[in-house]
Design an enzyme around this catalytic site. Sequence first.
Site, PDB file in Angstrom:
ATOM      1  CG  HIS A 123      -0.819   3.989   4.399  1.00 16.55           C
ATOM      2  ND1 HIS A 123      -1.950   3.433   5.513  1.00 16.55           N
ATOM      3  CD2 HIS A 123      -0.004   2.998   3.736  1.00 16.55           C
ATOM      4  CE1 HIS A 123      -1.485   2.061   5.966  1.00 16.55           C
ATOM      5  NE2 HIS A 123      -0.730   1.973   5.635  1.00 16.55           N
ATOM      6  CB  CYS A 176      -1.120   0.039   1.308  1.00 14.16           C
ATOM      7  SG  CYS A 176      -0.069  -0.796   2.914  1.00 14.16           S
TER       8      CYS A 176
HETATM    9  O1  25A Z   1      -0.121 -12.281   8.194  1.00 17.47           O
HETATM   10  P1  25A Z   1      -0.475 -12.671   7.231  1.00 17.47           P
HETATM   11  O2  25A Z   1      -0.823 -14.124   7.274  1.00 17.47           O
HETATM   12  O3  25A Z   1       0.180 -12.475   6.027  1.00 17.47           O
HETATM   13  O4  25A Z   1      -1.902 -12.241   6.673  1.00 17.47           O
HETATM   14  C1  25A Z   1      -2.023 -10.486   6.876  1.00 17.47           C
HETATM   15  C2  25A Z   1      -3.008  -9.758   7.172  1.00 17.47           C
HETATM   16  O5  25A Z   1      -2.943  -9.078   6.172  1.00 17.47           O
HETATM   17  C3  25A Z   1      -4.084  -8.091   6.063  1.00 17.47           C
HETATM   18  C4  25A Z   1      -5.344  -9.586   6.076  1.00 17.47           C
HETATM   19  O6  25A Z   1      -6.346  -9.173   7.259  1.00 17.47           O
HETATM   20  C5  25A Z   1      -4.194 -11.010   6.466  1.00 17.47           C
HETATM   21  O7  25A Z   1      -5.063 -11.495   8.225  1.00 17.47           O
HETATM   22  N1  25A Z   1      -4.180  -8.259   4.614  1.00 17.47           N
HETATM   23  C6  25A Z   1      -3.701  -8.873   3.634  1.00 17.47           C
HETATM   24  N2  25A Z   1      -3.854  -8.295   2.465  1.00 17.47           N
HETATM   25  C7  25A Z   1      -3.192  -6.850   2.411  1.00 17.47           C
HETATM   26  C8  25A Z   1      -3.385  -5.251   1.551  1.00 17.47           C
HETATM   27  N3  25A Z   1      -2.814  -5.622   0.415  1.00 17.47           N
HETATM   28  C9  25A Z   1      -3.897  -7.072   3.931  1.00 17.47           C
HETATM   29  N4  25A Z   1      -3.710  -5.932   5.014  1.00 17.47           N
HETATM   30  C10 25A Z   1      -3.210  -4.403   4.176  1.00 17.47           C
HETATM   31  N5  25A Z   1      -3.395  -4.534   2.772  1.00 17.47           N
HETATM   32  P2  25A Z   1      -7.917  -8.600   6.757  1.00 17.47           P
HETATM   33  O8  25A Z   1      -8.417  -9.074   8.798  1.00 17.47           O
HETATM   34  O9  25A Z   1      -7.990  -7.518   6.067  1.00 17.47           O
HETATM   35  O10 25A Z   1      -8.038 -10.227   6.074  1.00 17.47           O
HETATM   36  C11 25A Z   1      -8.185 -11.365   6.382  1.00 17.47           C
HETATM   37  C12 25A Z   1      -8.963 -12.575   4.845  1.00 17.47           C
HETATM   38  O11 25A Z   1      -8.179 -13.797   5.717  1.00 17.47           O
HETATM   39  C13 25A Z   1      -8.864 -14.316   5.243  1.00 17.47           C
HETATM   40  N6  25A Z   1      -8.473 -15.452   6.689  1.00 17.47           N
HETATM   41  C14 25A Z   1      -7.779 -15.718   7.667  1.00 17.47           C
HETATM   42  N7  25A Z   1      -7.333 -17.243   7.402  1.00 17.47           N
HETATM   43  C15 25A Z   1      -7.606 -17.983   6.408  1.00 17.47           C
HETATM   44  C16 25A Z   1      -8.104 -16.844   5.370  1.00 17.47           C
HETATM   45  N8  25A Z   1      -9.300 -17.342   4.880  1.00 17.47           N
HETATM   46  C17 25A Z   1      -9.566 -18.802   3.787  1.00 17.47           C
HETATM   47  N9  25A Z   1      -8.325 -19.587   5.387  1.00 17.47           N
HETATM   48  C18 25A Z   1      -7.352 -19.427   5.685  1.00 17.47           C
HETATM   49  N10 25A Z   1      -6.306 -19.908   7.052  1.00 17.47           N
HETATM   50  C19 25A Z   1      -9.866 -13.719   6.795  1.00 17.47           C
HETATM   51  O12 25A Z   1     -11.063 -15.157   6.810  1.00 17.47           O
HETATM   52  C20 25A Z   1     -10.582 -12.515   6.566  1.00 17.47           C
HETATM   53  O13 25A Z   1     -11.185 -12.565   4.765  1.00 17.47           O
HETATM   54  P3  25A Z   1     -11.324 -15.243   8.375  1.00 17.47           P
HETATM   55  O14 25A Z   1     -13.087 -16.165   7.802  1.00 17.47           O
HETATM   56  O15 25A Z   1     -11.118 -16.092   9.176  1.00 17.47           O
HETATM   57  O16 25A Z   1     -12.091 -14.369   9.261  1.00 17.47           O
HETATM   58  C21 25A Z   1     -13.120 -13.784   9.053  1.00 17.47           C
HETATM   59  C22 25A Z   1     -13.280 -12.513  10.288  1.00 17.47           C
HETATM   60  O17 25A Z   1     -12.915 -13.468  11.803  1.00 17.47           O
HETATM   61  C23 25A Z   1     -11.435 -11.918  12.060  1.00 17.47           C
HETATM   62  N11 25A Z   1     -10.507 -13.157  12.696  1.00 17.47           N
HETATM   63  C24 25A Z   1      -9.368 -13.076  11.673  1.00 17.47           C
HETATM   64  N12 25A Z   1      -8.607 -13.780  12.844  1.00 17.47           N
HETATM   65  C25 25A Z   1      -9.214 -14.244  13.679  1.00 17.47           C
HETATM   66  C26 25A Z   1     -10.536 -14.241  14.114  1.00 17.47           C
HETATM   67  N13 25A Z   1     -11.123 -14.043  14.943  1.00 17.47           N
HETATM   68  C27 25A Z   1     -10.768 -14.792  15.985  1.00 17.47           C
HETATM   69  N14 25A Z   1      -9.914 -15.761  15.529  1.00 17.47           N
HETATM   70  C28 25A Z   1      -9.012 -15.125  14.975  1.00 17.47           C
HETATM   71  N15 25A Z   1      -7.737 -16.047  15.311  1.00 17.47           N
HETATM   72  C29 25A Z   1     -11.283 -11.230  11.278  1.00 17.47           C
HETATM   73  O18 25A Z   1     -12.171 -10.047  12.017  1.00 17.47           O
HETATM   74  C30 25A Z   1     -12.290 -11.624  10.050  1.00 17.47           C
HETATM   75  O19 25A Z   1     -12.821 -10.797   9.851  1.00 17.47           O
HETATM   76  O1  L14 Z   2       0.937  -5.693   1.632  1.00 16.23           O
HETATM   77  O2  L14 Z   2      -0.494  -1.842   7.683  1.00 16.23           O
HETATM   78  O3  L14 Z   2       2.639  -6.296   2.593  1.00 16.23           O
HETATM   79  O4  L14 Z   2      -0.202  -3.736   8.804  1.00 16.23           O
HETATM   80  C1  L14 Z   2       1.165  -5.766   4.916  1.00 16.23           C
HETATM   81  C2  L14 Z   2       1.623  -5.149   6.188  1.00 16.23           C
HETATM   82  C3  L14 Z   2       0.870  -3.510   4.400  1.00 16.23           C
HETATM   83  C4  L14 Z   2       1.134  -3.541   4.872  1.00 16.23           C
HETATM   84  C5  L14 Z   2       1.343  -5.934   2.701  1.00 16.23           C
HETATM   85  C6  L14 Z   2       0.530  -3.242   7.761  1.00 16.23           C
HETATM   86  C7  L14 Z   2       1.218  -5.133   4.151  1.00 16.23           C
HETATM   87  C8  L14 Z   2       0.346  -3.510   6.175  1.00 16.23           C
END
Ligand code: 25A
Ligand code: L14
Length: 342
Positions: free
Chosen positions: A248, A135
């Site tokens: 941002h 971003c």
């Molecule tokens: O560390 P990572 O793995 O790289 O993840 C980075 C995080 O960055 C965000 C995204 O958060 C992700 O969790 N992200 C990704 N791209 C981004 C970008 N370009 C970015 N942030 C900024 N810029 P998010 O909250 O936006 O989205 C999370 C989504 O991912 C789904 N997900 C997670 N694990 C999954 C999965 N889908 C499939 N298989 C898996 N194993 C997640 O869906 C959400 O759509 P969900 O159904 O798991 O979660 C629904 C709601 O539940 C809450 N929640 C999240 N974690 C937990 C939880 N509730 C209980 N326990 C948890 N551990 C959340 O509030 C979510 O809305």
């Molecule tokens: O897309 O703000 O690489 O925590 C992962 C973490 C963007 C922002 C990415 C955050 C990010 C981010």
Amino acid sequence: MSESDRKFNVAIAGATGAVGGAMLDVLARRNFPVKELRLLASERSVGKKIVYKGEEIAVRLLDKDAFSGIDIALFSAGASRSLEFAPAAAAAGAVVVDNSSAFRMDPEIPLVVPEVNCHAIARYRKRGIIANPNCSTIQMLVALKPIHDAVRIKRIVVSTYQAVSGSGAKAIEELKEQVAAYVRGDQPVNKVYPHRIAFNCLPQIDSFLENGYTKEEMKMVNETRKIFEDDLIGVTATTVRVPVIYGHSESINIETEKKITVAEVRNLMAAAPGVKLVDDPANLSYPMALDCAGKFETLVGRIREDESIANGLNLWVVSDNILKGAALNTVQIAEELIKSHL
Ligand code: 25A
Ligand code: L14
């Protein structure tokens, strides 16, 4: 079938998250020609109903079989999910546009900001995947591209002021809960961030690397070079989390090869795609995070000469990190795909 009747089957992986939800919104706002919309997430959300253009869609499990018949798969469920499932989606015939950091620096995968390097999209054919940049990188390059084309930027020094929505829905909740706890006189609790974010600034985004920089800072360095196709451009970044929900902000200092005046930069910004010039100090008008939320444009202002060097400039650049920084950029890539490639 006429051109206007073409419609596509679209999947969103991570549909229940902060970015996934914005993808649904942007597809609807821009009237993307969707035939079937398949919403995928983890087991936690399976069966949950989400409304798209007045129609309820049940969330399905993200697994390797979820992509049959899909033309375009938009991924935003984190890097580990992208590494696991994006190749399966591509193998099933979908073109993947991935929001995570998983594939950005892979030389076989294009890294695209449509206003900056639209031509790179064509290289998706080899792997079936296109990466969406970080971003902070996206909004910086939307603003700097016209200046780079005009007078070549030699070096960028950037400091960011990043909103908590970048870390997902649970980080937005954490900021709100900490503010409420503070106002009640209770001790705020931190889970998402290593320190309190309410009424604080954290000079850490993502994890630390050997060189003392964070991963977020090095993303800005490496992704800028790849998108500008310029290995010589110098970039140094300090990325900071601030208690803002959406948007941002970036303080950007550049040194250019040739001289460019403030008036010339203002003209370039006024004409630049995706940019809105907000630079009227006499009327206290400048870009602010509060004003960028929900908007598609990147706001640019506070344009000043850096009087400490010969060819230097300062700018203040603000954009909605969930929209241009993620969901909008992804949908723009999908629009370009269907216009020129599918
Ligand atoms: O560390 P990572 O793995 O790289 O993840 C980075 C995080 O960055 C965000 C995204 O958060 C992700 O969790 N992200 C990704 N791209 C981004 C970008 N370009 C970015 N942030 C900024 N810029 P998010 O909250 O936006 O989205 C999370 C989504 O991912 C789904 N997900 C997670 N694990 C999954 C999965 N889908 C499939 N298989 C898996 N194993 C997640 O869906 C959400 O759509 P969900 O159904 O798991 O979660 C629904 C709601 O539940 C809450 N929640 C999240 N974690 C937990 C939880 N509730 C209980 N326990 C948890 N551990 C959340 O509030 C979510 O809305
Ligand atoms: O897309 O703000 O690489 O925590 C992962 C973490 C963007 C922002 C990415 C955050 C990010 C981010």
